[in-house]
Design a protein around this motif. Structure first.
Motif, PDB file in Angstrom:
ATOM      1  N   CYS A 194      13.131 -15.502  -1.178  1.00 40.71           N
ATOM      2  CA  CYS A 194      13.676 -15.700   0.164  1.00 40.71           C
ATOM      3  C   CYS A 194      12.617 -15.520   1.245  1.00 40.71           C
ATOM      4  O   CYS A 194      12.776 -16.043   2.362  1.00 40.71           O
ATOM      5  CB  CYS A 194      14.823 -14.723   0.419  1.00 40.71           C
ATOM      6  N   LEU A 195      11.547 -14.795   0.952  1.00 35.35           N
ATOM      7  CA  LEU A 195      10.541 -14.518   1.977  1.00 35.35           C
ATOM      8  C   LEU A 195       9.984 -15.806   2.579  1.00 35.35           C
ATOM      9  O   LEU A 195       9.879 -15.936   3.804  1.00 35.35           O
ATOM     10  CB  LEU A 195       9.411 -13.674   1.389  1.00 35.35           C
ATOM     11  N   ASP A 196       9.612 -16.771   1.741  1.00 33.50           N
ATOM     12  CA  ASP A 196       9.046 -18.017   2.249  1.00 33.50           C
ATOM     13  C   ASP A 196      10.099 -18.853   2.968  1.00 33.50           C
ATOM     14  O   ASP A 196       9.785 -19.584   3.913  1.00 33.50           O
ATOM     15  CB  ASP A 196       8.408 -18.815   1.116  1.00 33.50           C
ATOM     16  N   VAL A 197      11.346 -18.743   2.537  1.00 34.10           N
ATOM     17  CA  VAL A 197      12.432 -19.441   3.230  1.00 34.10           C
ATOM     18  C   VAL A 197      12.601 -18.867   4.630  1.00 34.10           C
ATOM     19  O   VAL A 197      12.720 -19.602   5.624  1.00 34.10           O
ATOM     20  CB  VAL A 197      13.747 -19.335   2.435  1.00 34.10           C
ATOM     21  N   PHE A 198      12.601 -17.545   4.735  1.00 31.54           N
ATOM     22  CA  PHE A 198      12.741 -16.905   6.045  1.00 31.54           C
ATOM     23  C   PHE A 198      11.558 -17.246   6.950  1.00 31.54           C
ATOM     24  O   PHE A 198      11.729 -17.512   8.141  1.00 31.54           O
ATOM     25  CB  PHE A 198      12.838 -15.391   5.878  1.00 31.54           C
ATOM     26  N   ALA A 199      10.353 -17.222   6.387  1.00 28.82           N
ATOM     27  CA  ALA A 199       9.160 -17.497   7.193  1.00 28.82           C
ATOM     28  C   ALA A 199       9.178 -18.909   7.757  1.00 28.82           C
ATOM     29  O   ALA A 199       8.599 -19.175   8.817  1.00 28.82           O
ATOM     30  CB  ALA A 199       7.902 -17.268   6.361  1.00 28.82           C
ATOM     31  N   SER A 200       9.847 -19.842   7.064  1.00 29.92           N
ATOM     32  CA  SER A 200       9.889 -21.232   7.517  1.00 29.92           C
ATOM     33  C   SER A 200      10.893 -21.459   8.638  1.00 29.92           C
ATOM     34  O   SER A 200      10.954 -22.550   9.209  1.00 29.92           O
ATOM     35  CB  SER A 200      10.229 -22.153   6.339  1.00 29.92           C
ATOM     36  N   ALA A 201      11.679 -20.437   8.974  1.00 29.81           N
ATOM     37  CA  ALA A 201      12.764 -20.602   9.939  1.00 29.81           C
ATOM     38  C   ALA A 201      12.338 -20.212  11.354  1.00 29.81           C
ATOM     39  O   ALA A 201      11.563 -19.269  11.551  1.00 29.81           O
ATOM     40  CB  ALA A 201      13.966 -19.752   9.529  1.00 29.81           C
ATOM     41  N   ASP A 202      12.873 -20.930  12.325  1.00 29.95           N
ATOM     42  CA  ASP A 202      12.799 -20.471  13.709  1.00 29.95           C
ATOM     43  C   ASP A 202      13.732 -19.281  13.901  1.00 29.95           C
ATOM     44  O   ASP A 202      13.393 -18.295  14.554  1.00 29.95           O
ATOM     45  CB  ASP A 202      13.224 -21.596  14.664  1.00 29.95           C
ATOM     46  N   VAL A 203      14.958 -19.417  13.346  1.00 28.30           N
ATOM     47  CA  VAL A 203      15.989 -18.393  13.510  1.00 28.30           C
ATOM     48  C   VAL A 203      16.694 -18.177  12.178  1.00 28.30           C
ATOM     49  O   VAL A 203      16.973 -19.137  11.452  1.00 28.30           O
ATOM     50  CB  VAL A 203      17.024 -18.800  14.588  1.00 28.30           C
ATOM     51  N   VAL A 204      16.975 -16.905  11.872  1.00 29.24           N
ATOM     52  CA  VAL A 204      17.809 -16.534  10.723  1.00 29.24           C
ATOM     53  C   VAL A 204      19.057 -15.858  11.273  1.00 29.24           C
ATOM     54  O   VAL A 204      18.964 -14.948  12.109  1.00 29.24           O
ATOM     55  CB  VAL A 204      17.070 -15.588   9.761  1.00 29.24           C
ATOM     56  N   ILE A 205      20.210 -16.304  10.823  1.00 31.48           N
ATOM     57  CA  ILE A 205      21.495 -15.720  11.233  1.00 31.48           C
ATOM     58  C   ILE A 205      22.215 -15.288   9.969  1.00 31.48           C
ATOM     59  O   ILE A 205      22.437 -16.103   9.070  1.00 31.48           O
ATOM     60  CB  ILE A 205      22.357 -16.728  12.007  1.00 31.48           C
ATOM     61  N   THR A 212      19.229 -10.105   5.287  1.00 38.17           N
ATOM     62  CA  THR A 212      19.032 -10.263   6.725  1.00 38.17           C
ATOM     63  C   THR A 212      17.992  -9.266   7.230  1.00 38.17           C
ATOM     64  O   THR A 212      17.146  -9.596   8.073  1.00 38.17           O
ATOM     65  CB  THR A 212      20.365 -10.093   7.467  1.00 38.17           C
ATOM     66  N   HIS A 213      18.037  -8.035   6.727  1.00 43.64           N
ATOM     67  CA  HIS A 213      17.000  -7.053   7.083  1.00 43.64           C
ATOM     68  C   HIS A 213      15.633  -7.537   6.621  1.00 43.64           C
ATOM     69  O   HIS A 213      14.637  -7.395   7.340  1.00 43.64           O
ATOM     70  CB  HIS A 213      17.304  -5.693   6.443  1.00 43.64           C
ATOM     71  N   LEU A 214      15.570  -8.096   5.419  1.00 43.46           N
ATOM     72  CA  LEU A 214      14.296  -8.585   4.901  1.00 43.46           C
ATOM     73  C   LEU A 214      13.760  -9.710   5.785  1.00 43.46           C
ATOM     74  O   LEU A 214      12.542  -9.803   6.004  1.00 43.46           O
ATOM     75  CB  LEU A 214      14.469  -9.077   3.463  1.00 43.46           C
ATOM     76  N   ALA A 215      14.641 -10.566   6.287  1.00 43.57           N
ATOM     77  CA  ALA A 215      14.198 -11.638   7.182  1.00 43.57           C
ATOM     78  C   ALA A 215      13.500 -11.066   8.409  1.00 43.57           C
ATOM     79  O   ALA A 215      12.498 -11.609   8.885  1.00 43.57           O
ATOM     80  CB  ALA A 215      15.393 -12.493   7.595  1.00 43.57           C
ATOM     81  N   ALA A 216      14.026  -9.951   8.935  1.00 41.78           N
ATOM     82  CA  ALA A 216      13.428  -9.337  10.120  1.00 41.78           C
ATOM     83  C   ALA A 216      12.076  -8.705   9.819  1.00 41.78           C
ATOM     84  O   ALA A 216      11.283  -8.470  10.744  1.00 41.78           O
ATOM     85  CB  ALA A 216      14.374  -8.288  10.698  1.00 41.78           C
ATOM     86  N   GLY A 225       7.044 -14.055  13.031  1.00 41.25           N
ATOM     87  CA  GLY A 225       8.157 -14.130  12.102  1.00 41.25           C
ATOM     88  C   GLY A 225       9.361 -14.724  12.793  1.00 41.25           C
ATOM     89  O   GLY A 225       9.344 -14.956  14.010  1.00 41.25           O
ATOM     90  N   PRO A 226      10.427 -14.982  12.071  1.00 42.18           N
ATOM     91  CA  PRO A 226      11.610 -15.608  12.678  1.00 42.18           C
ATOM     92  C   PRO A 226      12.369 -14.636  13.574  1.00 42.18           C
ATOM     93  O   PRO A 226      12.291 -13.414  13.408  1.00 42.18           O
ATOM     94  CB  PRO A 226      12.455 -15.983  11.459  1.00 42.18           C
ATOM     95  N   GLN A 227      13.087 -15.174  14.538  1.00 37.65           N
ATOM     96  CA  GLN A 227      14.081 -14.394  15.259  1.00 37.65           C
ATOM     97  C   GLN A 227      15.287 -14.226  14.340  1.00 37.65           C
ATOM     98  O   GLN A 227      15.714 -15.186  13.694  1.00 37.65           O
ATOM     99  CB  GLN A 227      14.488 -15.097  16.559  1.00 37.65           C
ATOM    100  N   VAL A 228      15.827 -13.021  14.259  1.00 40.20           N
ATOM    101  CA  VAL A 228      16.885 -12.719  13.292  1.00 40.20           C
ATOM    102  C   VAL A 228      18.094 -12.144  14.024  1.00 40.20           C
ATOM    103  O   VAL A 228      17.962 -11.206  14.822  1.00 40.20           O
ATOM    104  CB  VAL A 228      16.388 -11.723  12.229  1.00 40.20           C
TER     105      VAL A 228
END
Length: 300
Positions: A194-205, A212-216, A225-228
């Protein structure tokens, strides 16, 4: 140091203790992780040697501090810093609670004054207008905005801006069919993937959950990093957060009450169902979440 054997979110927030130990013993001290997530811990910005075990998450150091720390979310209190005669700074986020509790136990002033969690590295870069939704949760009946809810957010985003949005939905192992055909659905991926998926995002909801914590905590090669946006309905968004400036919250009235009172539904025996609609995650309008996402990303 025992980070516990609970879910991913609890373990990630408990890394506030690990950062305190690293700051107290020096960054050249050897840190050894033993537990079920060595692949993930190897992506941590703290230098860790890792080994796979079936037991709880444990970190040992080559230097003897004389103390053994256990991460128990119910224990560390909110800490206050007196700034002047009229202002105090409140440290309510769980990682900072752990960090300051360790500082008190060790009797050593540690350098972090907020958001002490280490980051997790990704080699991926951001894709403009890419939005990732995290529907996976440990309690689908009570803590899930739902696939249909995330689809409504996507619709609100596309209706508000004629931009080339792309959407990825991360679900549990048995996802519901996506209401939108153009959603990329990732069913039950490992946290490392999921790390690379999150890094590719502008925003994670996402739901208030470990991913979700890992995305932040995800960090791209350029340090961004993405806005979460975490969606909270039965825990305090001021406590159950990474404390990262990119980590934001949208919460129900019940969660806001827990926030103000510093209460826990588990520890204090509070039943969110008694609050009816005021505690239901799907009562938060999708348009409000989409508008907040736009404010963070500056799309419209």
């Amino acid at each position: 140091m025992v980070l516990g054997d609970r879910g991913l979110g609890d373990v990630l927030l408990a890394l506030g203790l690990l950062q305190a130990l690293s700051d107290a013993t020096g960054h050249d001290a050897e840190l050894r992780y033993e537990g079920p997530r060595p692949r993930l811990m190897r992506r941590c910005t703290l230098p860790l040697s890792t080994s796979l075990t079936d037991g709880p998450h444990i970190v040992r150091t080559g230097r003897n501090t004389g103390f053994e720390f256990h991460a128990v979310p119910e224990r560390p209190p909110t800490w206050l810093d007196v700034l002047d005669d009229h202002h105090v700074e409140v440290h309510a986020a769980l990682p900072m609670r752990y960090y300051l509790a360790a500082e008190q136990t060790l009797g050593t002033r540690l350098p972090a004054d907020r958001a002490p969690l280490p980051a997790f590295r990704s080699v991926q870069h951001a894709r403009p207008f890419h939005v990732v939704f995290v529907s996976a949760t440990s309690w689908p009946d009570r803590k899930d905005y739902g696939t249909a809810g995330f689809a409504r957010i996507a619709t609100a985003l596309t209706n508000g801006c004629a931009a080339p949005f792309t959407f990825t939905l991360i679900t549990s192992n048995q996802p519901e069919p996506s209401p939108l055909a153009d959603f990329e659905v990732l069913a039950g991926p490992d946290a490392v993937d999921c790390l690379d998926v999150f890094a590719s995002a502008d925003v994670v909801i996402g739901n208030d959950t470990g991913l979700t914590h890992l995305a932040a905590l995800t960090e791209r090669p350029d340090g961004t990093g993405p806005q979460v946006i975490g969606l909270y309905n039965r825990h305090s968004p001021a406590k159950w957060t990474t404390g990262n400036t990119r980590h934001h919250a949208v919460a129900t009235a019940f969660s806001k009450m827990l926030d103000l009172a510093d209460r826990c539904p588990v520890r204090d025996g509070l039943d969110d169902e008694l609050w009816s609609r005021s505690a239901r995650l799907n009562e938060i309008p999708a348009e409000s979440i989409a508008g907040f996402a736009n404010d963070l990303a500056g799309w419209w």
